[in-house]
Structures are given as C-alpha cells and as structure tokens.
Design a protein around this motif. Structure first.
Motif, PDB file in Angstrom:
ATOM      1  N   HIS A  95      12.933 -45.312 -12.815  1.00 31.74           N
ATOM      2  CA  HIS A  95      13.801 -44.938 -14.161  1.00 31.74           C
ATOM      3  C   HIS A  95      13.067 -45.215 -15.485  1.00 31.74           C
ATOM      4  O   HIS A  95      13.547 -45.031 -16.520  1.00 31.74           O
ATOM      5  N   LEU A  96      11.822 -45.501 -15.325  1.00 32.02           N
ATOM      6  CA  LEU A  96      10.986 -45.896 -16.448  1.00 32.02           C
ATOM      7  C   LEU A  96      10.561 -44.713 -17.363  1.00 32.02           C
ATOM      8  O   LEU A  96      10.161 -43.817 -16.820  1.00 32.02           O
ATOM      9  N   GLY A  97      10.972 -44.563 -18.464  1.00 30.37           N
ATOM     10  CA  GLY A  97      10.674 -43.579 -19.286  1.00 30.37           C
ATOM     11  C   GLY A  97      12.002 -42.583 -19.395  1.00 30.37           C
ATOM     12  O   GLY A  97      12.187 -41.599 -20.146  1.00 30.37           O
ATOM     13  N   GLN A  98      13.083 -43.102 -18.709  1.00 31.81           N
ATOM     14  CA  GLN A  98      14.211 -42.501 -18.556  1.00 31.81           C
ATOM     15  C   GLN A  98      15.209 -42.908 -19.306  1.00 31.81           C
ATOM     16  O   GLN A  98      15.115 -44.302 -19.579  1.00 31.81           O
ATOM     17  N   ASP A  99      16.211 -42.202 -19.691  1.00 32.06           N
ATOM     18  CA  ASP A  99      17.470 -43.058 -20.649  1.00 32.06           C
ATOM     19  C   ASP A  99      18.197 -43.690 -19.338  1.00 32.06           C
ATOM     20  O   ASP A  99      18.810 -42.847 -18.581  1.00 32.06           O
ATOM     21  N   VAL A 100      18.429 -45.019 -19.463  1.00 33.58           N
ATOM     22  CA  VAL A 100      19.264 -45.614 -18.492  1.00 33.58           C
ATOM     23  C   VAL A 100      20.665 -46.035 -19.361  1.00 33.58           C
ATOM     24  O   VAL A 100      20.523 -46.679 -20.383  1.00 33.58           O
ATOM     25  N   ASP A 101      21.656 -45.618 -18.456  1.00 32.93           N
ATOM     26  CA  ASP A 101      22.944 -46.131 -18.999  1.00 32.93           C
ATOM     27  C   ASP A 101      23.837 -47.024 -17.823  1.00 32.93           C
ATOM     28  O   ASP A 101      24.041 -46.349 -16.885  1.00 32.93           O
ATOM     29  N   ALA A 102      24.070 -48.036 -18.199  1.00 36.00           N
ATOM     30  CA  ALA A 102      24.574 -48.816 -17.090  1.00 36.00           C
ATOM     31  C   ALA A 102      26.059 -48.227 -16.932  1.00 36.00           C
ATOM     32  O   ALA A 102      26.657 -48.627 -15.879  1.00 36.00           O
ATOM     33  N   GLY A 103      26.718 -47.657 -17.823  1.00 35.99           N
ATOM     34  CA  GLY A 103      27.956 -47.462 -17.905  1.00 35.99           C
ATOM     35  C   GLY A 103      28.087 -45.961 -16.869  1.00 35.99           C
ATOM     36  O   GLY A 103      29.421 -45.765 -16.631  1.00 35.99           O
ATOM     37  N   GLU A 104      27.376 -45.353 -16.889  1.00 41.04           N
ATOM     38  CA  GLU A 104      27.159 -43.991 -16.028  1.00 41.04           C
ATOM     39  C   GLU A 104      27.226 -44.068 -14.653  1.00 41.04           C
ATOM     40  O   GLU A 104      26.771 -44.891 -14.162  1.00 41.04           O
ATOM     41  N   ARG A 105      27.817 -43.165 -13.828  1.00 37.75           N
ATOM     42  CA  ARG A 105      27.621 -43.103 -12.533  1.00 37.75           C
ATOM     43  C   ARG A 105      26.187 -42.751 -12.233  1.00 37.75           C
ATOM     44  O   ARG A 105      25.696 -41.892 -12.486  1.00 37.75           O
ATOM     45  N   GLU A 106      25.646 -43.527 -11.556  1.00 37.57           N
ATOM     46  CA  GLU A 106      24.095 -43.734 -11.239  1.00 37.57           C
ATOM     47  C   GLU A 106      23.715 -42.426 -10.402  1.00 37.57           C
ATOM     48  O   GLU A 106      22.458 -41.845 -10.789  1.00 37.57           O
ATOM     49  N   GLU A 107      24.703 -41.832  -9.616  1.00 43.47           N
ATOM     50  CA  GLU A 107      24.215 -40.804  -8.855  1.00 43.47           C
ATOM     51  C   GLU A 107      23.787 -39.403  -9.650  1.00 43.47           C
ATOM     52  O   GLU A 107      23.677 -38.321  -9.101  1.00 43.47           O
ATOM     53  N   THR A 108      24.417 -39.449 -10.962  1.00 42.85           N
ATOM     54  CA  THR A 108      24.447 -38.231 -11.623  1.00 42.85           C
ATOM     55  C   THR A 108      23.206 -38.320 -12.448  1.00 42.85           C
ATOM     56  O   THR A 108      22.675 -37.415 -13.080  1.00 42.85           O
ATOM     57  N   SER A 109      22.238 -39.593 -12.520  1.00 44.39           N
ATOM     58  CA  SER A 109      21.283 -39.512 -13.268  1.00 44.39           C
ATOM     59  C   SER A 109      19.910 -38.723 -12.755  1.00 44.39           C
ATOM     60  O   SER A 109      19.887 -38.790 -11.466  1.00 44.39           O
ATOM     61  N   GLU A 110      19.066 -38.244 -13.652  1.00 40.01           N
ATOM     62  CA  GLU A 110      17.865 -37.540 -12.951  1.00 40.01           C
ATOM     63  C   GLU A 110      17.086 -38.550 -12.101  1.00 40.01           C
ATOM     64  O   GLU A 110      16.428 -38.284 -11.188  1.00 40.01           O
ATOM     65  N   ALA A 111      16.948 -39.614 -12.522  1.00 33.70           N
ATOM     66  CA  ALA A 111      15.996 -40.764 -11.951  1.00 33.70           C
ATOM     67  C   ALA A 111      16.459 -41.140 -10.441  1.00 33.70           C
ATOM     68  O   ALA A 111      15.532 -40.927  -9.455  1.00 33.70           O
ATOM     69  N   VAL A 112      17.867 -40.916 -10.479  1.00 33.09           N
ATOM     70  CA  VAL A 112      18.143 -41.504  -9.182  1.00 33.09           C
ATOM     71  C   VAL A 112      17.934 -40.158  -8.002  1.00 33.09           C
ATOM     72  O   VAL A 112      17.743 -40.375  -6.881  1.00 33.09           O
ATOM     73  N   GLN A 113      18.527 -39.017  -8.597  1.00 33.54           N
ATOM     74  CA  GLN A 113      18.249 -37.966  -7.857  1.00 33.54           C
ATOM     75  C   GLN A 113      16.891 -37.665  -7.503  1.00 33.54           C
ATOM     76  O   GLN A 113      16.618 -37.218  -6.419  1.00 33.54           O
ATOM     77  N   ALA A 114      15.962 -37.813  -8.178  1.00 31.04           N
ATOM     78  CA  ALA A 114      14.647 -37.809  -8.223  1.00 31.04           C
ATOM     79  C   ALA A 114      14.143 -38.842  -7.012  1.00 31.04           C
ATOM     80  O   ALA A 114      13.474 -38.271  -5.828  1.00 31.04           O
ATOM     81  N   TYR A 115      14.587 -39.949  -6.855  1.00 32.09           N
ATOM     82  CA  TYR A 115      14.334 -40.840  -5.873  1.00 32.09           C
ATOM     83  C   TYR A 115      14.687 -40.425  -4.649  1.00 32.09           C
ATOM     84  O   TYR A 115      14.014 -40.490  -3.657  1.00 32.09           O
TER      85      TYR A 115
END
Length: 231
Positions: A22-42
């Motif tokens: 997630h470093l360098g990525q936009d992090v939003d604690a309110g969004e569903r994490e499975e939609t974030s690029e960082a989670v999908q990449a991991y």
C-alpha cells in the motif's frame, strides 16, 4: 531488545508485505479493501506463487489489530511498527481488519484473480526482484559517471553477481518480454524497476531488454582455455 528475524517473520512477516503493497498508494479506510489496487496486486501475486501465505497474512493482520502494541514495546523493537500509510492512528485498526476481510474474500475458490501484468510499483518489484536489482543498482543516474557505457555496467553486474541470481534474472527478462506490452508501457516498466537513464541509442526500452536478455543468456567467457593439442 529487538525481535529476532525468525520471530518477526512468524508474527508479522506477511502482514508487512501486505502493508508495503500500500505504500505510495491512496489509502481510504472507508472503502471496501478488495477494490483497492494494492490489495488486488498482493492477492494476485501471492495467489499465483505462494497461495498459502494469504491465510497467514489474514491471521497476522487480525491478531495485530485485536492486540495492538503499546508505545513501550514499539520503542523496544518487540513489535512491528506500521509505516505511515496516510491514515490517522485512530483508523489503523479498522483498516487492518478491512484488509483481513478483503484477503479472506480474495482466497475464496471463485475469487481467483485472473493473470495479468503487474499494476502497481510494489507488484512490479515483487514479480521481478532481480531485474529491479539490476536496473536500480547498475542503471541509476550515476551510471554514466561509473561506467563507460551500458554494456560495461551490465558486464560489471554479471561479473559480481552469483550465477544463481544471474539465472533468475535471465528468467525474469524473458518473462517480462513475454508480456508483449506496448513500447510506451516498457518505458514505464524500466522506470518502475529503477532505471534512471535512457536505453542506449538506438534501442527502445523493449529492444534494450531483449539485448540484455541475449547477453545474460550467453555462456560466460572461459579464461585460460588451453589450445588444442597436436598429435
């Protein structure tokens, strides 16, 4: 007393990889994490290489969120200190639990990620670590001051690196070329992996990677080869 590396890996190692994604990525604690690029990449990278680590990461995230360390233990180095991801401290616990939930959903049999080229800085380096080592270590902005040309820098790498790592680099070069990206995408790839100088003229980024692959795959020169004996 700082924690030994084995104990750190057992308790926090995979969690650290998730957070680093997630470093360098936009992090939003309110969004569903499975939609974030960082989670999908991991998830994508781990699923295709060491899928059992997804469950390890989920467990480590939940345990840390439920039992956050106090300041004293952090100061003593007995716990993993979460880097700044752009969230206030009061939101970190919910964010970690959200990550754990996303990983749980991501490892369901019907949620297997489709293979694709890396989408984040972290994923490029996770998938091509030795290529990143070469480009970032030997082709930084200081390269023109240290080597006569690009090939001299490459030869220095080949002459100072363990053959097993050179073999790994050879495989990574062929893998990245097999992605068959557009030319501008390869220019982005080499920059993501740490290259700070342009490829040598007249090569494009893709053509330069292909030239490097040829050189790396070539058998090393044999010194002191004896001449054929005469009968």
């Amino acid at each position: 007393m700082a924690m030994e590396s084995f104990e750190f890996d057992r308790r926090y190692g995979e969690m650290q990889r998730v957070v680093n994604a997630h470093l360098g990525q936009d992090v939003d604690a309110g969004e569903r994490e499975e939609t974030s690029e960082a989670v999908q990449a991991y998830i994508r990278h781990t699923w295709n290489r060491q899928p059992w680590l997804l469950a390890v990461a989920e467990q480590q995230l939940r345990e840390y969120a439920r039992n956050p360390p106090g300041r004293l233990r952090l100061r003593l180095g007995e716990y993993y200190r979460i880097p700044d991801v752009g969230l206030p401290e009061t939101e970190i616990q919910d964010w970690l639990l959200g990550l754990a939930d996303a990983l749980r959903r991501g490892i369901e049999p019907d949620a297997a990620p489709r293979p694709c080229s890396p989408q984040t800085h972290w994923e490029w380096h996770a998938r091509f670590p030795e290529l990143g080592q070469l480009l970032g270590g030997w082709f930084s902005q200081d390269m023109p001051d240290e080597f006569a040309d690009h090939m001299a820098a490459l030869d220095d790498y080949l002459g100072s690196t363990d053959p097993d790592l050179v073999a790994r680099l050879c495989g990574e070069l062929h893998e990245v070329l097999a992605l068959r990206l557009e030319e501008e995408e390869y220019a982005h790839v080499v920059a993501e992996l740490g290259m700070e100088v342009d490829p040598p003229a007249p090569y494009t980024a893709a053509a330069w990677l292909a030239r490097v692959a040829e050189r790396v795959a070539a058998p090393p020169a044999q010194e002191g080869r004896s001449s054929a004996s005469h009968g």
